[in-house]
Enzyme design. Structure first.
Site, PDB file in Angstrom:
ATOM      1  N   ARG A  88      -7.958  -2.115  17.025  1.00  0.00           N
ATOM      2  CA  ARG A  88      -8.326  -1.793  15.660  1.00  0.00           C
ATOM      3  C   ARG A  88      -9.283  -2.901  15.241  1.00  0.00           C
ATOM      4  O   ARG A  88     -10.283  -3.115  15.905  1.00  0.00           O
ATOM      5  CB  ARG A  88      -7.089  -1.654  14.758  1.00  0.00           C
ATOM      6  CG  ARG A  88      -7.368  -0.790  13.511  1.00  0.00           C
ATOM      7  CD  ARG A  88      -6.141  -0.597  12.646  1.00  0.00           C
ATOM      8  NE  ARG A  88      -5.757  -1.828  11.966  1.00  0.00           N
ATOM      9  CZ  ARG A  88      -4.775  -1.905  11.058  1.00  0.00           C
ATOM     10  NH1 ARG A  88      -4.076  -0.827  10.741  1.00  0.00           N
ATOM     11  NH2 ARG A  88      -4.488  -3.056  10.478  1.00  0.00           N
TER      12      ARG A  88
ATOM     13  N   LYS B 179       0.813  -1.227   0.000  1.00  0.00           N
ATOM     14  CA  LYS B 179       0.000   0.000   0.000  1.00  0.00           C
ATOM     15  C   LYS B 179       0.841   1.269   0.000  1.00  0.00           C
ATOM     16  O   LYS B 179       0.402   2.304  -0.508  1.00  0.00           O
ATOM     17  CB  LYS B 179      -0.951   0.015   1.200  1.00  0.00           C
ATOM     18  CG  LYS B 179      -0.267   0.032   2.562  1.00  0.00           C
ATOM     19  CD  LYS B 179      -1.295   0.022   3.681  1.00  0.00           C
ATOM     20  CE  LYS B 179      -0.621  -0.008   5.044  1.00  0.00           C
ATOM     21  NZ  LYS B 179      -1.600  -0.018   6.150  1.00  0.00           N
TER      22      LYS B 179
END
Length: 331
Positions: free
Chosen positions: A129, A36
């Site tokens: 998360r 990414k």
């Protein structure tokens, strides 16, 4: 080519990927190379594949689409949106998941396209998360068992990304115990036990990784440093991506020699820029201007000169995403 510009050193990235892949493999751990930070650029991604990395992971379907021609298992590492279920099934081989509604949507899409979609179930281990809680496990496993087009092939967890939870031997042991609990409920061994990211690298050879057999590695490959303490990975390069920006103003202000560069917050995280001329100090930035102090530099700079920076991870992410920063790949 013009400026600002990021110079990408493919040879150094391949070196880092090879070193880290070997280090992990020596301890029985496969690497999922995370793409990414460079938007899964096909050339850079192929460099990772050529280094021997077993999986490629990215957080965005748009990036995986750019590399669908590369023959390697591709993993969507951000838990999917229900609205993208079709693309997830068609463009990724595996996805990380924590919501049964989403998994059911993936099952429906897989059935429609006559496919079996593989998933890794994420477990919450304190980073707060993504991840299911321990008391949810049995219920979600029972529901997954009924989905004919979903193959639960692994379990994963996350450290350091949000809550700042640094992995250690005790946390890996607890995670391995949860994996054993899940495998016992499923009556099968899972193929992928993904025990974290670049923040787990520093533990190799120091603690027992238990059932963990995979790490999701991004920053350590692209910047040559682990993320638990920000230490350099032995044998790896840190100057793989170099940002170049041009001086557009040079004046004495507030008793210091200050330069303005044609670069700003819209392009990079200026707090994560490291000038290669260590005497230069980054003062601040606005949306389109970066202000630096040249007072202590022994180099004489002028308008139009170029300043070089190494980049921290979030500066790299933003810089590679910015359409205003040119990219030059070198070998």
């Amino acid at each position: 080519m013009g400026y600002p510009k990021i110079i990408v050193n493919l040879k150094k990235i391949k070196h880092n990927a090879f070193i880290i892949n070997k280090k992990c493999n020596d301890y029985g751990i496969s690497v999922m190379g995370i793409t990414k930070s460079f938007l899964a650029d096909p050339i850079i991604t192929q460099i990772l594949v050529d280094s021997g990395i077993e999986f490629i992971g990215d957080s965005r379907i748009e990036n995986l689409k750019k590399i669908e021609h590369i023959k390697i298992p591709k993993v969507l590492i951000r838990i999917p949106m229900i609205s993208e279920a079709k693309d997830v099934v068609l463009l990724s081989d595996i996805s990380l998941n924590s919501e049964i509604k989403t998994i059911e949507a993936l099952n429906s899409s897989s059935k429609l396209h006559n496919k079996i979609h593989k998933i890794i179930l994420m477990i919450e281990m304190g980073d707060f998360r993504e991840g299911i809680l321990f008391n949810e496990i049995e219920n979600i496993l029972e529901k997954i068992k009924t989905l004919k087009h979903i193959d639960l092939i692994g379990v994963g967890t996350n450290f350091t990304c949000y809550g700042g939870i640094i992995p250690d031997g005790n946390k890996l042991k607890k995670f391995s115990e949860i994996v054993s609990f899940i495998e016992n409920k499923l009556q099968k061994n899972l193929k992928i036990i993904s025990g974290g990211n670049s923040s787990s690298l520093h533990l190799l050879g120091k603690v027992d990784f238990g059932k963990v057999n995979n790490l999701r590695i991004g920053e350590a490959i692209v910047l040559g440093q682990e993320t638990a303490f920000g230490q350099k990975v032995k044998g790896c390069f840190q100057d793989t991506f170099i940002l170049q920006a041009e001086i557009i103003e040079l004046k004495l202000k507030e008793n210091s020699l200050r330069a303005i560069l044609a670069l700003g917050k819209q392009d990079v995280d200026y707090e994560a820029l490291i000038p290669l001329d260590s005497s230069i100090k980054v003062i601040g930035a606005s949306s389109d201007h970066l202000i630096i102090d040249l007072s202590n530099s022994t180099t004489i700079y002028d308008i139009g000169d170029i300043i070089n920076f190494r980049m921290g991870y979030f500066s790299l992410l933003r810089g590679m995403t910015s359409p205003y920063i040119k990219k030059e790949l070198i070998y």
